[in-house]
Design a protein around this motif. Structure first.
Motif, short mmCIF file in Angstrom:
data_model
loop_
_atom_site.label_atom_id
_atom_site.label_comp_id
_atom_site.label_asym_id
_atom_site.label_seq_id
_atom_site.Cartn_x
_atom_site.Cartn_y
_atom_site.Cartn_z
N GLY A 165 -3.88 7.19 -4.29
CA GLY A 165 -2.81 8.20 -4.25
C GLY A 165 -3.05 9.27 -3.20
N ASP A 166 -4.04 9.07 -2.33
CA ASP A 166 -4.35 10.10 -1.33
C ASP A 166 -3.44 9.95 -0.13
N LYS A 167 -2.27 10.59 -0.25
CA LYS A 167 -1.28 10.53 0.83
C LYS A 167 -1.33 11.79 1.69
N VAL A 187 -4.67 11.21 -6.78
CA VAL A 187 -4.11 12.45 -6.23
C VAL A 187 -2.60 12.41 -6.43
N GLY A 188 -2.04 13.45 -7.01
CA GLY A 188 -0.60 13.52 -7.21
C GLY A 188 -0.13 12.60 -8.33
N GLU A 189 1.15 12.23 -8.28
CA GLU A 189 1.74 11.46 -9.38
C GLU A 189 2.20 10.07 -8.96
N THR A 190 1.92 9.68 -7.71
CA THR A 190 2.35 8.35 -7.26
C THR A 190 1.20 7.62 -6.58
N ALA A 191 1.23 6.30 -6.68
CA ALA A 191 0.34 5.43 -5.89
C ALA A 191 1.17 4.21 -5.52
N GLY A 192 1.22 3.90 -4.24
CA GLY A 192 2.11 2.86 -3.74
C GLY A 192 2.77 3.40 -2.50
N ASN A 193 3.07 2.55 -1.55
CA ASN A 193 3.36 3.00 -0.19
C ASN A 193 4.59 3.88 -0.05
N ALA A 194 5.79 3.31 -0.34
CA ALA A 194 7.02 4.11 -0.19
C ALA A 194 7.04 5.27 -1.19
N LEU A 195 6.51 5.04 -2.39
CA LEU A 195 6.49 6.10 -3.40
C LEU A 195 5.69 7.30 -2.90
N GLU A 196 4.62 7.02 -2.16
CA GLU A 196 3.80 8.13 -1.65
C GLU A 196 4.48 8.86 -0.48
N ILE A 197 5.34 8.15 0.24
CA ILE A 197 6.12 8.84 1.28
C ILE A 197 7.10 9.80 0.61
N LEU A 254 6.20 17.28 -1.21
CA LEU A 254 5.14 18.25 -0.88
C LEU A 254 5.57 19.11 0.30
N LEU A 255 6.23 18.49 1.28
CA LEU A 255 6.67 19.24 2.46
C LEU A 255 7.82 20.19 2.13
N ARG A 256 8.45 19.98 0.99
CA ARG A 256 9.45 20.94 0.51
C ARG A 256 8.79 22.06 -0.29
N GLY A 257 7.45 21.99 -0.39
CA GLY A 257 6.72 22.99 -1.17
C GLY A 257 6.78 22.67 -2.65
N ALA A 258 7.30 21.49 -2.99
CA ALA A 258 7.36 21.07 -4.39
C ALA A 258 6.29 19.99 -4.58
N GLY A 259 6.57 19.04 -5.42
CA GLY A 259 5.59 17.97 -5.62
C GLY A 259 4.50 18.40 -6.58
N PRO A 260 3.63 17.46 -6.95
CA PRO A 260 2.59 17.74 -7.93
C PRO A 260 1.64 18.86 -7.48
N PRO A 293 6.34 8.41 -21.73
CA PRO A 293 5.83 7.62 -20.59
C PRO A 293 4.55 8.23 -20.01
N LEU A 294 3.56 7.35 -19.78
CA LEU A 294 2.33 7.77 -19.10
C LEU A 294 2.47 7.55 -17.59
N ALA A 295 3.36 6.61 -17.25
CA ALA A 295 3.58 6.26 -15.84
C ALA A 295 4.78 5.33 -15.79
N THR A 296 5.37 5.18 -14.61
CA THR A 296 6.44 4.21 -14.42
C THR A 296 5.98 3.18 -13.40
N LEU A 297 6.09 1.91 -13.77
CA LEU A 297 5.73 0.84 -12.84
C LEU A 297 6.95 0.46 -12.01
N HIS A 298 6.75 0.26 -10.72
CA HIS A 298 7.82 -0.20 -9.81
C HIS A 298 7.40 -1.61 -9.37
N ALA A 299 8.15 -2.61 -9.80
CA ALA A 299 7.70 -3.99 -9.61
C ALA A 299 8.81 -4.86 -9.03
N ARG A 300 8.39 -6.05 -8.59
CA ARG A 300 9.37 -7.00 -8.04
C ARG A 300 10.09 -7.72 -9.15
#
Ligand code: URA
Length: 435
Positions: free
Chosen positions: A92-94, A247-257, A263-269, A398-405
């Motif tokens: 999650g280190d984006k 780090v943060g609340e997402t792990a996965g490529n597009a989700l981390e973007i 984060l760049l809006r000053g929001a985010g985890p 929910p502890l987390a949401t999975l994004h899957a194919r």
């Protein structure tokens, strides 16, 4: 000296615990880089270094020789100071993605050369390539043009940057010689010094989801990176930061973007935002743009609040061929996984552990990482809305949401994700970010 250069004698010297002469280290790397010295002798020396270590002087000589095996960039003609950050990698280190434009929006140029995912840790390049059109393969001239025009650019390592490291890293990977502090230092810094930024800030990750598992090892790597970076004439600072939970609340490529845009809006985890600010502060103070930590932090917060940091990100994306609308509405630009599945808490309690390693494995198994270097990754899959250590959870939340194919893939990974969470009946304090 060349007449006396007998490789096995150099291996024997290191094997027996002696320090190597700078001239021998330079000759060794020059010969290894151009193929005159075979892999078996390099492997033997790497193993001797693994057991015997190297002094700061030897590590500096090794780093410098590896750096000089390829191109070195200079930014002396830029009107702004230059800085970069290196993280030893985690789940999650984006942070490189919001950090480069944030620091650039404060007047420090950030020429950043990043890597792909390694093992279960995601790579900044893989994440950026989830933005349609974003080109990570710029040549030196285009890299320079983007840094000049926008203030930052994030690209991949070219074949001509520290080629001795590329060769040695692959050899270490298959000879049990990766976890050696002098070899890691020379590997990281041969690339970072070649990239040419005057200030380097290191985020040395420590914990279950990191390379360095104990604070003592992380501290030793941080000290080694600082000694060599400063020995090479750079301004440098290091933070040892926790990598037990993602780090943060997402792990996965597009989700981390998408989270980087938040984060760049000053929001985010809160943890990710705080870590970004903590890493950005020394980039500004060591570059001389801010006189002290308090004014650096105030300037960074101002750039987030005004939208300048997000605007710089949009400009970087556009300059590298990507769809800059990602900065306004990431959800319409980034690829989305067809199946979303919440993982429900099996009980109530306070979250005591969110195992970064377990979450990283889940993302890889969803298709967000590679099993072989040639694998393509699925940018859309991953984990979002990760709850954090210290939070109070009710049963069924929910502890987390999975994004899957597919639904089957998501359901198959629920036990893996649940296994990453541990509960306590007693309140749990949120863990420290910087150790
Ligand atoms: N990252 C690198 O680039 N090299 C290492 O040896 C370890 C991490």
């Amino acid at each position: 000296m060349n007449d006396e250069f007998v490789p096995q004698w150099i291996v024997e010297r290191k094997r027996d615990g002696a320090a190597l002469a700078e001239a021998d280290i330079r000759e060794w790397i020059a010969r290894y880089a151009d193929g005159r010295l075979p892999d078996y002798q390099m492997a033997a020396l790497a193993m001797a270094i693994y057991f015997r270590g190297m002094s700061p002087e030897e590590t500096l000589a090794l780093t410098d020789a590896m750096m000089r095996s390829g191109d070195t960039l200079s930014w002396d003609d830029l009107s702004r100071p230059t800085a970069d950050k290196h993280s030893t990698g985690g789940i999650g280190d984006k942070l490189s993605i919001p950090l480069a434009p944030l620091v650039a929006s404060c007047g420090v140029a950030v020429p950043m050369i990043s890597g792909r995912g390694l093992g279960i840790t995601g790579g900044t390049l893989d994440k950026l390539e989830s933005i349609p059109g974003y080109d990570t393969h710029l040549d030196n001239a285009r890299f320079r043009a983007v840094v000049d025009a926008v203030g930052c650019s994030i690209i991949g390592q070219t074949d001509r940057l520290a080629p001795a490291d590329r060769k040695l890293y692959a050899l270490r990977d298959v000879t049990g010689t990766v976890p050696s502090i002098p070899l890691i230092t020379a590997s990281i810094l041969s690339k970072k010094l070649a990239e040419g930024a005057a200030t380097l800030v290191f985020d040395v990750k420590c914990g279950a989801g990191a390379f360095m598992k104990t604070p003592a090892d992380a501290r030793a790597l941080a000290d080694s990176l600082l000694a060599v970076a400063r020995g090479a004439g750079r301004h440098a600072e290091a933070l040892v930061t926790a990598m037990d939970q993602p780090v943060g609340e997402t792990a996965g490529n597009a989700l981390e973007i998408a989270e980087s845009v938040d984060l760049l809006r000053g929001a985010g985890p809160a943890d990710a935002l705080e870590l970004a600010l903590r890493l950005a502060v020394p980039m500004l103070t060591l570059s001389g743009v801010s006189p002290d930590e308090a004014s650096a932090r105030a300037l960074l917060e101002k750039r987030l609040a005004s939208g300048a940091a997000l605007e710089t990100f949009a400009q970087m994306v556009a300059a590298q061929g990507g769809d800059a609308r990602v900065a306004e509405s990431p959800e319409t630009v980034l690829p989305q996984a067809p199946v979303l599945l919440d993982v429900a808490a099996p009980r109530a309690g306070h979250l005591a552990r969110v195992d970064a390693d377990g979450i990283g494995r889940a993302v890889l198994l969803l298709g967000g990482g590679r099993r072989a270097v040639t694998d393509a990754i699925d940018p859309a899959v991953g984990v979002s809305r990760l709850r954090k250590v210290g939070e109070r959870i009710e049963k069924g939340e929910p502890l987390a949401t999975l994004h899957a194919r597919t639904r089957a893939e998501a359901e198959a990974l629920v036990p893996q994700v649940l296994g990453a969470f541990s509960f306590s009946d007693e309140p749990v304090a949120a863990p420290a970010l910087v150790l």
